[in-house]
Enzyme design. Structure first.
Site: not given
Ligand code: SAM
Length: 346
Positions: A148, A165, A211, A236, A238, A256-257, A303, A307
């Site tokens: 971001y 989705w 989020d 928040g 998480f 997966h992140d 990816n 990323q």
């Molecule tokens: N769940 C959604 C989807 O599948 O379309 C979004 C997936 S995206 C890969 C990861 C999401 O986790 C993003 O919306 C990001 O802002 C949120 N995120 C990342 N780190 C976070 C944190 N520490 N606390 C809350 N949300 C977080």
């Protein structure tokens, strides 16, 4: 590839070699608005008419349109005045901006962001980490700070990720009977595409999108209608902030992140917050247990290297993480589409 003939003319090799040219042709036609124009036009249009309406060169447009015909993204009719182009069903449904199943934003995210990161794939493999510093000159210390890096980039990400989705949301949300769970938190729920699917399939459920604050602000302003009372929001982090009690936590494309230690940290925290009898629903694309495929998932795992900080995993790998966090009765459901579902119970 088995016969000598195949080796004399390695078609598969040329196909792979040209893979990114194909992607770029589709992205460019989308970006220039070719499919939107042909959707709105009364009938098929000539290349010159399309070029004029979209403000491009005639020679460039003609070649772009012919390549789209080759890719079956456009159809063509030969008339005495020349070639006339029209959308195929596939482009009308998925490549036009106004279609309810539009993948336009996903394609634009690929074209404008993912493509640039993939320029550094070799470096990513060498370094074993994402390439934000090389690709965009930003530190990758905090993954989502890098993702971001501007408000514009965050909004592109939100639109891009939400698009899928409309195609796969119903399958993952309906993979298990989630009707016993009424208080649901979608952790990292982003723009709310899955939350919308969830309340539409389960009339007694309410879903809270949890989020990062700036994501929640944009989700409220641009994505979730204000009159939708069954979707609420929680700002928040998480990893750092408390996670409220709920019946079910959805984690869609979250694990997966992250590397295993971060996944464990998050799952343990969710297990603690979860009501007894409640659960966690993982929504991810799953690798075969022997990691021989599916190819799409292998590509996404690459990816994640370029990323993110995580990877795509097998059902056994996710089950192991869930079990270590205390979840039991773990069930895996393959949907036959891009994303699958895993349910664990407390
Ligand atoms: N769940 C959604 C989807 O599948 O379309 C979004 C997936 S995206 C890969 C990861 C999401 O986790 C993003 O919306 C990001 O802002 C949120 N995120 C990342 N780190 C976070 C944190 N520490 N606390 C809350 N949300 C977080």
């Amino acid at each position: 590839m088995s016969s000598t003939e195949d080796l004399d003319y390695p078609q598969i090799l040329f196909q792979y070699n040209n893979g990114f040219l194909v992607s770029k042709i589709m992205f460019t036609a989308c970006e220039l608005g070719v499919f939107d124009l042909l959707l709105e036009s009364e009938g098929p249009l000539s290349s010159d008419a399309i070029a004029e309406r979209l403000g491009t060169s005639a020679s460039g447009m003609e070649r772009l349109l012919d390549a789209c015909v080759g890719l079956k993204l456009l159809g063509v009719e030969m008339k005495s005045e020349g070639a006339f182009y029209r959308n195929t069903e596939l482009s009308n449904l998925y490549l036009t901006k106004s279609s309810p199943k539009s993948q336009y934003h996903n394609l634009m995210y690929y074209s404008k962001t993912v493509y640039l990161c993939w320029h550094y794939l070799t470096d990513a493999v060498r370094d074993g980490k994402n390439q934000y510093e090389r690709a965009f000159g930003v530190s990758s210390k905090d993954l989502f700070e890098a993702l971001y890096r501007s408000e514009e980039e965050m909004i592109k990400f939100m639109y891009g990720l939400n698009a899928i989705w409309s195609i796969c949301g119903r399958d993952v949300i309906g993979a298990f009977d989630l009707s016993p769970f009424t208080v649901i938190y979608d952790l990292g729920g982003c723009a709310g595409g899955l939350a919308q699917e969830c309340i539409s399939l389960y009339p007694n459920s309410t879903v809270t999108i949890y989020d990062l604050p700036k994501v929640v602000q944009v989700a409220k302003e641009r994505f979730v209608p204000a009159e939708e009372r069954r979707i609420t929001f929680h700002e928040g982090d998480f990893f750092k902030d408390p996670i409220p009690e709920a019946d079910l936590y959805i984690l869609a494309r979250i694990l997966h992140d992250w590397a295993d230690d971060k996944c464990m940290q998050l799952l343990a925290k969710i297990h603690k917050a979860c009501k007894p009898g409640g659960g966690v629903l993982l929504v991810e694309t799953l690798l075969n247990e022997d990691k021989t495929g599916p190819l799409e998932t292998q590509l996404y795992s690459m990816n994640m290297l370029v990323q993110a900080e995580g990877k795509e995993r097998t059902p056994a790998e996710y089950s192991k993480l869930l079990a270590a966090a205390g979840f039991r009765e773990i069930q895996v459901k393959k949907t036959g589409k891009l994303y699958d579902a895993i349910l664990g119970r407390k």
